[in-house]
Design a protein around this motif. Structure first.
Motif, short mmCIF file in Angstrom:
data_model
loop_
_atom_site.label_atom_id
_atom_site.label_comp_id
_atom_site.label_asym_id
_atom_site.label_seq_id
_atom_site.Cartn_x
_atom_site.Cartn_y
_atom_site.Cartn_z
N LEU A 23 0.84 -1.20 0.00
CA LEU A 23 0.00 0.00 0.00
C LEU A 23 0.88 1.26 0.00
CD1 LEU A 23 -3.18 0.54 0.34
CD2 LEU A 23 -2.41 1.59 2.46
N PRO A 24 0.63 2.17 -0.95
CA PRO A 24 1.44 3.40 -0.99
C PRO A 24 0.98 4.37 0.10
CG PRO A 24 -0.10 3.33 -2.85
CD PRO A 24 -0.36 2.10 -2.03
N GLY A 25 1.58 4.26 1.26
CA GLY A 25 1.13 5.04 2.42
C GLY A 25 1.48 6.51 2.31
N ILE A 26 0.60 7.34 2.84
CA ILE A 26 0.82 8.79 2.80
C ILE A 26 1.80 9.19 3.91
CG2 ILE A 26 -0.36 11.03 3.08
CD1 ILE A 26 -2.80 9.40 1.66
N THR A 27 1.72 8.53 5.05
CA THR A 27 2.69 8.79 6.11
C THR A 27 4.06 8.27 5.66
OG1 THR A 27 0.87 8.38 7.64
CG2 THR A 27 3.05 8.67 8.61
N ARG A 28 4.08 7.16 4.95
CA ARG A 28 5.33 6.64 4.38
C ARG A 28 5.98 7.69 3.49
NH1 ARG A 28 6.88 4.75 -0.50
NH2 ARG A 28 8.35 3.01 -0.61
N ASP A 29 5.18 8.27 2.60
CA ASP A 29 5.69 9.29 1.69
C ASP A 29 6.19 10.51 2.47
OD1 ASP A 29 5.77 10.24 -1.23
OD2 ASP A 29 4.71 11.87 -0.20
N SER A 30 5.49 10.85 3.54
CA SER A 30 5.86 12.03 4.34
C SER A 30 7.19 11.80 5.06
CB SER A 30 4.76 12.35 5.35
OG SER A 30 3.51 12.46 4.69
N VAL A 31 7.39 10.57 5.56
CA VAL A 31 8.66 10.25 6.24
C VAL A 31 9.82 10.33 5.24
CG1 VAL A 31 9.96 8.33 7.29
CG2 VAL A 31 7.68 8.92 8.15
N ILE A 32 9.60 9.81 4.04
CA ILE A 32 10.66 9.85 3.02
C ILE A 32 11.01 11.31 2.70
CG2 ILE A 32 11.20 9.31 0.60
CD1 ILE A 32 9.53 6.71 0.98
N HIS A 33 9.97 12.14 2.54
CA HIS A 33 10.17 13.57 2.27
C HIS A 33 10.98 14.24 3.37
CE1 HIS A 33 7.61 14.71 -1.10
NE2 HIS A 33 7.96 15.96 -0.83
N LEU A 34 10.56 13.98 4.61
CA LEU A 34 11.23 14.61 5.76
C LEU A 34 12.68 14.16 5.86
CD1 LEU A 34 8.50 14.51 8.55
CD2 LEU A 34 9.52 16.55 7.53
N ALA A 35 12.89 12.85 5.66
CA ALA A 35 14.25 12.32 5.75
C ALA A 35 15.15 13.03 4.75
CB ALA A 35 14.25 10.81 5.51
N LYS A 36 14.66 13.17 3.51
CA LYS A 36 15.45 13.85 2.47
C LYS A 36 15.72 15.30 2.88
CE LYS A 36 14.14 10.95 -1.42
NZ LYS A 36 13.15 10.72 -2.47
N HIS A 37 14.70 15.94 3.40
CA HIS A 37 14.79 17.34 3.82
C HIS A 37 15.84 17.51 4.93
CE1 HIS A 37 13.23 21.36 4.38
NE2 HIS A 37 12.96 21.14 5.65
#
Ligand code: COI
Length: 360
Positions: free
Chosen positions: A258-272
């Motif tokens: 499942l393409p999780g929205i919290t998953r995507d947010s964690v990836i974004h934050l980690a990169k940031h």
């Protein structure tokens, strides 16, 4: 855009509100109103209305009851300390909803209309949004095939509705580490199947293994890939992340996850934040080995309902791996604090993730 007819609940139709926000559990109490509309082939979506919460009346031959043609979403409305009401990346939910709809041969819904319908519903039930940080109003948009027929084919009629429920933490553990059972006996989904769609059957498919895990004292199951049963996929209601050394690893979206929205947010934050983050296949063997060498510093799940859920213990093939001494890891806490802080309007929102609901 479709007009929405609003029929407010009278006093006799209003439902008892939970009195103590400290005792909210997940998804057992529902607010006064629901949004609902219908779809007929050739006519499209129609009869959009907000009405008192009520049971659906379904023909026993209703197709979703037989063949599982149904999808849903999960998001939350957060009450900020100054009274504002926030949604977190709702556009992502509508995008995923329409992706699930396409995969299940169901009609799509205009994302702007989804937001509009939800805002109207939240305006009416604003008093149902709990105030305490960590609580929220969980929102469950759902679409079901309602045509009464027994042939196996996409239905010609659907219902779409949104119900809401004031909730506390998804797990009784709250933000404390959960214990996870890794199964290589059962699988949740296979590539090419419907694992990436938020469809009913995926959850039904998870129950048996989850019950077995629960009997053994574990909170959830960690699923492995359906072919080799080696590659980590996801946890019952969450995506999964591993901190190995000072890198973050999560399985890639290859169709069965499942393409999780919290998953995507964690990836974004980690990169940031400059944390190296890799979406790459990871075997359970590697996880266990890294746990033994001490390189596996943290493991946590991500999901709308669960937010960030630290994993304190993994059980696999007779072995128990304790992670970070069973305590909440530094990164898990940092992601949790950031995401929750943004959701409740206490932290800056550099990515424009917040959609403020116009309440007045
Ligand atoms: C969510 O995290 O919102 C979910 O949909 C997971 C589960 C409660 C079904």
């Amino acid at each position: 855009m479709l007009d929405i007819e609003i029929q407010p609940a009278d006093d006799s139709q209003k439902r008892p509100k939970p009195e103590d926000e400290n005792k909210l559990v997940f998804g057992t109490v529902f607010s006064d109103h629901m949004f609902i509309m219908n779809y007929d082939e050739g006519k499209g979506w129609h009869s959009a209305r907000i009405v008192p919460y009520h049971p659906l009346s379904l023909d026993p031959a209703t197709m979703v009851l037989h063949y599982g043609q149904g999808i849903f979403e999960g998001l939350k409305a957060y009450r900020c300390h100054d009274g504002r009401v926030n949604l977190f990346r709702p556009g992502k939910n509508w995008e995923r909803f329409n992706r699930s709809a396409r995969r299940m041969c169901m009609p799509e819904i205009d994302p702007d209309f989804q937001t509009h319908a939800l805002e109207q519903l939240l305006r009416l039930d604003v008093d149902w949004i709990p105030k305490k940080k960590g609580t929220s109003l969980y929102i469950r948009p759902t679409m079901l095939a309602t045509e009464a027929a027994l042939g196996v084919r996409p239905a010609k009629q659907y219902v779409y509705y949104i119900i809401t429920s004031p909730v506390g933490p998804y797990y009784p553990e709250g933000f404390n580490p959960v214990k996870i059972y890794v199964t290589d006996k059962y699988v949740r989904a296979v590539r090419g199947g419907v694992g990436e769609a938020k469809t009913l059957g995926n959850y039904a498919a998870s129950l048996y293994a989850a019950e077995e895990a629960k009997k053994k004292g574990y909170t959830q199951v960690l699923w492995l890939d359906g072919v080799e049963r080696r590659y980590v996929e996801e946890v019952g209601t969450m995506n999964i992340f591993f901190r190995i050394g000072d890198e973050l690893i999560t399985p890639p979206l290859t169709g069965s996850i499942l393409p999780g929205i919290t998953r995507d947010s964690v990836i974004h934050l980690a990169k940031h934040w400059g944390i190296p983050v890799h979406e790459r296949p990871i075997t359970i063997g590697e996880v266990i080995e890294k746990a033994k060498t001490g390189e596996l510093k943290e493991c946590f799940g991500t999901g709308t309902a669960a937010v960030i859920s630290p994993v304190g213990e993994l059980y696999y093939k007779g072995e128990t791996c304790v992670i970070n001494n069973g305590t909440v890891g530094e990164w898990s806490k940092r992601f949790y604090d950031e995401i929750v802080g943004i959701q409740y309007g206490e932290k800056n929102d550099p990515f424009g993730w917040i959609h403020q609901v116009p309440i007045n």
